[in-house]
Design an enzyme around this catalytic site. Structure first.
Site, PDB file in Angstrom:
ATOM      1  N   HIS A 197      39.786  37.573  46.665  1.00 24.62           N
ATOM      2  CA  HIS A 197      40.246  38.934  46.960  1.00 24.62           C
ATOM      3  C   HIS A 197      41.264  39.352  45.908  1.00 24.62           C
ATOM      4  O   HIS A 197      42.284  38.680  45.717  1.00 24.62           O
ATOM      5  CB  HIS A 197      40.843  39.013  48.367  1.00 24.62           C
ATOM      6  N   ALA A 198      40.984  40.448  45.225  1.00 20.49           N
ATOM      7  CA  ALA A 198      41.698  40.822  44.005  1.00 20.49           C
ATOM      8  C   ALA A 198      43.216  40.948  44.178  1.00 20.49           C
ATOM      9  O   ALA A 198      43.984  40.534  43.314  1.00 20.49           O
ATOM     10  CB  ALA A 198      41.124  42.136  43.475  1.00 20.49           C
ATOM     11  N   ARG A 199      43.660  41.516  45.292  1.00 24.65           N
ATOM     12  CA  ARG A 199      45.080  41.832  45.450  1.00 24.65           C
ATOM     13  C   ARG A 199      45.947  40.614  45.784  1.00 24.65           C
ATOM     14  O   ARG A 199      47.169  40.714  45.793  1.00 24.65           O
ATOM     15  CB  ARG A 199      45.248  42.888  46.542  1.00 24.65           C
ATOM     16  N   ARG A 255      40.670  44.960  46.922  1.00 23.46           N
ATOM     17  CA  ARG A 255      40.296  43.678  47.536  1.00 23.46           C
ATOM     18  C   ARG A 255      38.916  43.189  47.094  1.00 23.46           C
ATOM     19  O   ARG A 255      38.716  42.007  46.824  1.00 23.46           O
ATOM     20  CB  ARG A 255      40.321  43.858  49.068  1.00 23.46           C
ATOM     21  N   ASN A 272      34.121  37.483  50.352  1.00 27.54           N
ATOM     22  CA  ASN A 272      34.207  36.444  51.383  1.00 27.54           C
ATOM     23  C   ASN A 272      33.460  36.844  52.656  1.00 27.54           C
ATOM     24  O   ASN A 272      33.715  36.315  53.743  1.00 27.54           O
ATOM     25  CB  ASN A 272      35.670  36.122  51.715  1.00 27.54           C
ATOM     26  N   ARG A 273      32.534  37.792  52.521  1.00 28.90           N
ATOM     27  CA  ARG A 273      31.632  38.156  53.618  1.00 28.90           C
ATOM     28  C   ARG A 273      30.194  38.206  53.118  1.00 28.90           C
ATOM     29  O   ARG A 273      29.303  38.648  53.825  1.00 28.90           O
ATOM     30  CB  ARG A 273      31.990  39.542  54.200  1.00 28.90           C
ATOM     31  N   HIS A 325      43.734  31.834  49.460  1.00 27.87           N
ATOM     32  CA  HIS A 325      43.912  33.248  49.811  1.00 27.87           C
ATOM     33  C   HIS A 325      45.386  33.523  50.155  1.00 27.87           C
ATOM     34  O   HIS A 325      46.223  32.640  50.077  1.00 27.87           O
ATOM     35  CB  HIS A 325      43.039  33.604  51.022  1.00 27.87           C
ATOM     36  N   ALA A 326      45.674  34.750  50.554  1.00 23.99           N
ATOM     37  CA  ALA A 326      47.003  35.141  51.049  1.00 23.99           C
ATOM     38  C   ALA A 326      46.815  36.427  51.853  1.00 23.99           C
ATOM     39  O   ALA A 326      45.879  37.190  51.592  1.00 23.99           O
ATOM     40  CB  ALA A 326      47.971  35.388  49.889  1.00 23.99           C
ATOM     41  N   TYR A 327      47.627  36.683  52.856  1.00 22.67           N
ATOM     42  CA  TYR A 327      48.826  35.943  53.208  1.00 22.67           C
ATOM     43  C   TYR A 327      48.793  35.651  54.698  1.00 22.67           C
ATOM     44  O   TYR A 327      48.168  36.389  55.458  1.00 22.67           O
ATOM     45  CB  TYR A 327      50.098  36.764  52.884  1.00 22.67           C
ATOM     46  N   TYR A 377      40.861  34.706  62.880  1.00 19.50           N
ATOM     47  CA  TYR A 377      39.929  35.586  63.587  1.00 19.50           C
ATOM     48  C   TYR A 377      38.501  35.205  63.202  1.00 19.50           C
ATOM     49  O   TYR A 377      38.281  34.468  62.241  1.00 19.50           O
ATOM     50  CB  TYR A 377      40.182  37.075  63.278  1.00 19.50           C
ATOM     51  N   GLU A 399      45.731  30.197  53.473  1.00 21.59           N
ATOM     52  CA  GLU A 399      46.379  31.512  53.418  1.00 21.59           C
ATOM     53  C   GLU A 399      47.835  31.223  53.052  1.00 21.59           C
ATOM     54  O   GLU A 399      48.596  30.722  53.873  1.00 21.59           O
ATOM     55  CB  GLU A 399      46.286  32.225  54.775  1.00 21.59           C
TER      56      GLU A 399
END
Length: 447
Positions: A197-199, A255, A272-273, A325-327, A377, A399
């Site tokens: 995810h870019a951000r 993202r 990631n989906r 990943h984050a966060y 989730y 994360e």
């Protein structure tokens, strides 16, 4: 493998360095996204019951916001915080609606532009990046990271191989570093990717940190020496190269990937989906404008397809898959798409416990750990679930810091402690691969 590519790479190094100084210094250092985030705010909202959850979903459906946590309104639950980035022209409206409905909230960031400038130290950090000594305690652009990868490949030939596994949607090479002593051909391997995810900038910062620490400590750290002697590590510092570049030049909070959709003006797919495991089910969206858009079909994104192809090819040797990943400060393992216990639960649970304990030992930072579906989730089509279902027995998603105070804007001053503690966790997971873990081999024969 690197010998085949090395000559071509050397020719690219000079060009890469020219790109760094001509493009990136201007695009981010001087103007920082043309001041587009001035007056934007980040709200932390906490619905207290199911009625408030429903009202909040309706409000967020009427007011365009950028959901930070969770990443989809469908995942909002009572007594769980919701972090949203709100454009300056609708902050008053959202505040008024929340007050009217008596929904608890606080403003976490009152001027997002200032927080962005604080994260990168504005101009001072650009000066540091231009020095000859590579600085692992600042965030780096894609061009800088790729130039650094060439340098690692050139200066550490005994431990590093660099190769490309394909090209992105916009034609950028997808580079991977292989770390490990060339002792025997069929060593077990660990895959680590960052920047899906870019951000989430702390991800690529960690991948670079891991490489630096592994190489620098090889001579004096017996644990690291054993790991590099007995395992290969495949490190992909920036998975979503197009999106990461875009998050530096245009939209800090982008993202997704940057692929085009023929029916809509919206671009990109959630990388990631997009994996072929319960694809586009719960926790993913079929609408191209949503941040969790699953794509038109599984592996539609060339970045996902390239990594999946590589992992399929090496599935007999890759024993651990780790995605950064984050966060949230969590360590997650399968399943993400369903509420069920994995067959080798005891082994994976033990590995996660050891990793989180090792992480805590650095600075006392606590991470929650457990199955992704219950700890975070439910989400379908994730790389972690795909890796596990394709025979990689230890599949994890980290994360990293923090839990929302800085969110995606983790300051550069926290790169060192965040990466130091995460390094301990990853070393613990990798060390566990060198020991036997008893599990039911009939249910999970890959171990």
């Amino acid at each position: 493998m690197a010998l085949d590519y090395r000559c071509a790479f050397r020719a690219s190094v000079l060009l890469t360095r020219v790109i760094i100084y001509s493009n990136v210094l201007c695009s981010v250092g001087a103007y920082l996204y043309n001041n587009r985030y001035a007056g934007d705010q980040v709200f932390r909202i906490t619905p207290g019951n199911d009625d408030e959850v429903q009202v909040l979903k309706e409000i967020l459906g009427q007011i365009k916001v950028d959901l930070w946590q969770p990443n989809s309104a469908s995942l909002i639950r009572h007594n769980a915080t919701v972090d949203v980035h709100v454009k300056r022209n609708v902050t008053r409206r959202l505040r008024a609606r929340l007050q009217q409905e008596h929904i608890d909230f606080q403003v976490f960031m009152s001027n997002l532009q200032k927080e962005i400038e604080k994260q990168t130290g504005y101009r001072s950090s650009r000066k540091r990046r231009s020095e000859s000594q590579y600085d692992y305690e600042v965030y780096h652009s894609l061009e800088e990271i790729q130039s650094w990868m060439f340098e690692m490949n050139r200066t550490q030939p005994d431990l590093v191989d660099m190769f490309s596994i394909g090209k992105s949607y916009e034609g950028r090479p997808l580079y991977v570093l292989q770390l490990g002593k060339r002792s025997r051909p069929q060593k077990k391997a660990v895959w680590i990717d960052c920047g899906v995810h870019a951000r989430e900038w702390i991800g690529p910062a960690f991948c670079q940190w891991f490489v630096k620490e592994a190489l620098n400590s090889y001579q004096y750290d017996s644990v690291m020496r054993r790991l590099l002697n007995q395992l290969n590590f495949y490190i992909m510092p920036v998975f979503n190269v197009d999106g990461y570049h875009f998050s530096w030049t245009t939209d800090r909070f982008w993202r997704k990937t940057r692929s085009k959709n023929h029916k809509y003006h919206c671009r990109g797919v959630d990388a990631n989906r997009n994996w072929k495991v319960k694809w586009c089910d719960e926790g993913a969206s079929s609408h191209p404008c949503d941040d969790t858009y699953c794509g038109p079909f599984p592996e539609s994104e060339p970045e996902v397809k390239a990594v999946a192809k590589f992992l399929r090819k090496h599935k007999k040797r890759v024993k651990a898959y780790i995605s950064i990943h984050a966060y949230a400060q969590m360590l997650l393992y399968p399943y993400s798409y369903k509420y069920a216990t994995i067959p080798n639960f005891n082994c994976v649970e033990s590995a996660a416990h050891n990793a989180v304990t090792a992480l805590y030992s650095a600075y006392g930072v606590r991470y929650r750990y457990g199955p992704a579906s219950t700890t975070l989730y439910v989400s379908s089509g994730s790389s972690m679930d795909w890796a596990y279902r394709n025979g990689i027995p230890y599949a994890f998603a980290f994360e990293l810091r923090d839990t929302g105070y800085f969110g995606f804007l983790l300051p550069e001053s926290l790169i060192n402690p965040t990466c130091t503690e995460t390094m301990r966790a990853v070393k613990a997971i990798a060390s566990g691969l060198l020991k036997k873990c008893e599990t039911d081999r009939n249910r999970f024969p890959y171990i």
